[in-house]
Design an enzyme around this catalytic site. Structure first.
Site, PDB file in Angstrom:
ATOM      1  N   HIS A  85       0.845  -1.186   0.000  1.00  0.00           N
ATOM      2  CA  HIS A  85       0.000   0.000   0.000  1.00  0.00           C
ATOM      3  C   HIS A  85       0.886   1.244   0.000  1.00  0.00           C
ATOM      4  CE1 HIS A  85       0.553  -1.004   4.360  1.00  0.00           C
ATOM      5  NE2 HIS A  85       1.014   0.228   4.314  1.00  0.00           N
TER       6      HIS A  85
HETATM    7  C1  T46 Z   1       2.936   0.270   6.841  1.00  0.00           C
HETATM    8  C2  T46 Z   1       3.591  -1.019   7.121  1.00  0.00           C
HETATM    9  C3  T46 Z   1       5.070  -0.900   7.240  1.00  0.00           C
HETATM   10  C4  T46 Z   1      -4.392  -0.389  13.394  1.00  0.00           C
HETATM   11  O1  T46 Z   1      -5.523  -0.596  13.893  1.00  0.00           O
HETATM   12  N1  T46 Z   1      -3.640   0.685  13.791  1.00  0.00           N
HETATM   13  C5  T46 Z   1      -2.426   0.936  13.263  1.00  0.00           C
HETATM   14  O2  T46 Z   1      -1.768   1.922  13.669  1.00  0.00           O
HETATM   15  C6  T46 Z   1      -1.916   0.079  12.236  1.00  0.00           C
HETATM   16  C7  T46 Z   1      -0.559   0.334  11.611  1.00  0.00           C
HETATM   17  C8  T46 Z   1      -2.690  -0.972  11.828  1.00  0.00           C
HETATM   18  N2  T46 Z   1      -3.910  -1.204  12.405  1.00  0.00           N
HETATM   19  C9  T46 Z   1      -4.688  -2.362  11.976  1.00  0.00           C
HETATM   20  C10 T46 Z   1      -5.218  -2.271  10.547  1.00  0.00           C
HETATM   21  C11 T46 Z   1      -5.282  -3.720  10.106  1.00  0.00           C
HETATM   22  O3  T46 Z   1      -6.512  -4.277  10.480  1.00  0.00           O
HETATM   23  O4  T46 Z   1      -3.856  -3.513  11.990  1.00  0.00           O
HETATM   24  C12 T46 Z   1      -4.185  -4.394  10.931  1.00  0.00           C
HETATM   25  C13 T46 Z   1      -2.942  -4.718  10.109  1.00  0.00           C
HETATM   26  O5  T46 Z   1      -2.534  -3.543   9.383  1.00  0.00           O
HETATM   27  P1  T46 Z   1      -1.941  -3.615   7.908  1.00  0.00           P
HETATM   28  O6  T46 Z   1      -2.642  -4.676   7.134  1.00  0.00           O
HETATM   29  O7  T46 Z   1      -1.976  -2.239   7.328  1.00  0.00           O
HETATM   30  O8  T46 Z   1      -0.447  -4.092   8.171  1.00  0.00           O
HETATM   31  P2  T46 Z   1       0.802  -4.007   7.200  1.00  0.00           P
HETATM   32  O9  T46 Z   1       1.904  -4.747   7.845  1.00  0.00           O
HETATM   33  O10 T46 Z   1       0.438  -4.391   5.823  1.00  0.00           O
HETATM   34  O11 T46 Z   1       1.175  -2.449   7.148  1.00  0.00           O
HETATM   35  C14 T46 Z   1       1.654  -1.794   8.303  1.00  0.00           C
HETATM   36  C15 T46 Z   1       1.077  -0.385   8.386  1.00  0.00           C
HETATM   37  O12 T46 Z   1      -0.368  -0.453   8.381  1.00  0.00           O
HETATM   38  C16 T46 Z   1       1.510   0.454   7.237  1.00  0.00           C
HETATM   39  O13 T46 Z   1       1.208   1.805   7.477  1.00  0.00           O
HETATM   40  O14 T46 Z   1       3.484   1.102   6.151  1.00  0.00           O
HETATM   41  O15 T46 Z   1       3.071  -1.706   8.257  1.00  0.00           O
END
Ligand code: T46
Length: 149
Positions: A62
């Site tokens: 993303h």
């Molecule tokens: C990024 C990479 C390096 C929250 O509720 N609060 C938060 O602050 C974050 C970061 C995530 N979440 C929830 C949203 C999703 O349901 O945690 C779950 C997993 O998040 P995501 O699928 O976005 O995880 P990654 O590892 O793909 O991405 C994360 C960060 O979201 C993103 O900003 O740059 O790590």
């Protein structure tokens, strides 16, 4: 929410930042603080970390409309693939030291892969969490970066 960054930012704007190390026989300490002494150039309002990641996993996938983030491999290592939408080969950065940060500005599609066993990725984010400022659809990302190609 502004989409300006997607039209401007380049993978070359992603910076590796060496955090100062305070070493002693008892171990090493690095620090990130807000304000004038910040090594990041922005104040941190949110810290999150990713752990228990299987080696074959790919995370991220993303870009952000507004958020700046600095990623640090607190333990172990992983690769970050950076894509600015210009059509150039993505830039690959290996993070493998707890005093090395990778600053990623808005408008960069990031993917993390090749996680070593026991790796911990810490992210220092400029903004509070806001799902509305994520671009999670790659076709939408290509549309926002069309001016670069
Ligand atoms: C990024 C990479 C390096 C929250 O509720 N609060 C938060 O602050 C974050 C970061 C995530 N979440 C929830 C949203 C999703 O349901 O945690 C779950 C997993 O998040 P995501 O699928 O976005 O995880 P990654 O590892 O793909 O991405 C994360 C960060 O979201 C993103 O900003 O740059 O790590």
């Amino acid at each position: 929410m502004s989409t300006d960054f997607h039209a401007k930012s380049s993978t070359q704007d992603c910076r590796l930042i060496e955090l100062e190390r305070f070493g002693s026989l008892e171990g090493t300490l690095s620090v990130v603080e807000n304000g004038a002494a910040s090594p990041l150039g922005y104040d941190v309002s949110r810290v999150f970390y990713i752990f228990d990641t299987p080696a074959e996993a790919s995370r991220g996938g993303h870009s952000h409309l507004m958020d700046y983030q600095t990623l640090v491999a607190l333990s172990g290592s992983f690769d970050v693939l950076l894509d600015d939408g210009s059509g150039s080969e993505p830039r690959r950065v290996c993070l493998n030291r707890p005093n090395l940060g990778l600053l990623i500005p808005p408008g960069i599609w990031r993917t993390m892969e090749n996680f070593s066993a026991g790796s911990v990725c810490m992210a220092l984010a400029k903004n509070p969490y806001d799902e509305a400022e994520y671009v999670r659809d790659y076709d939408e990302f290509l549309r926002l970066t069309a001016s670069k190609r």
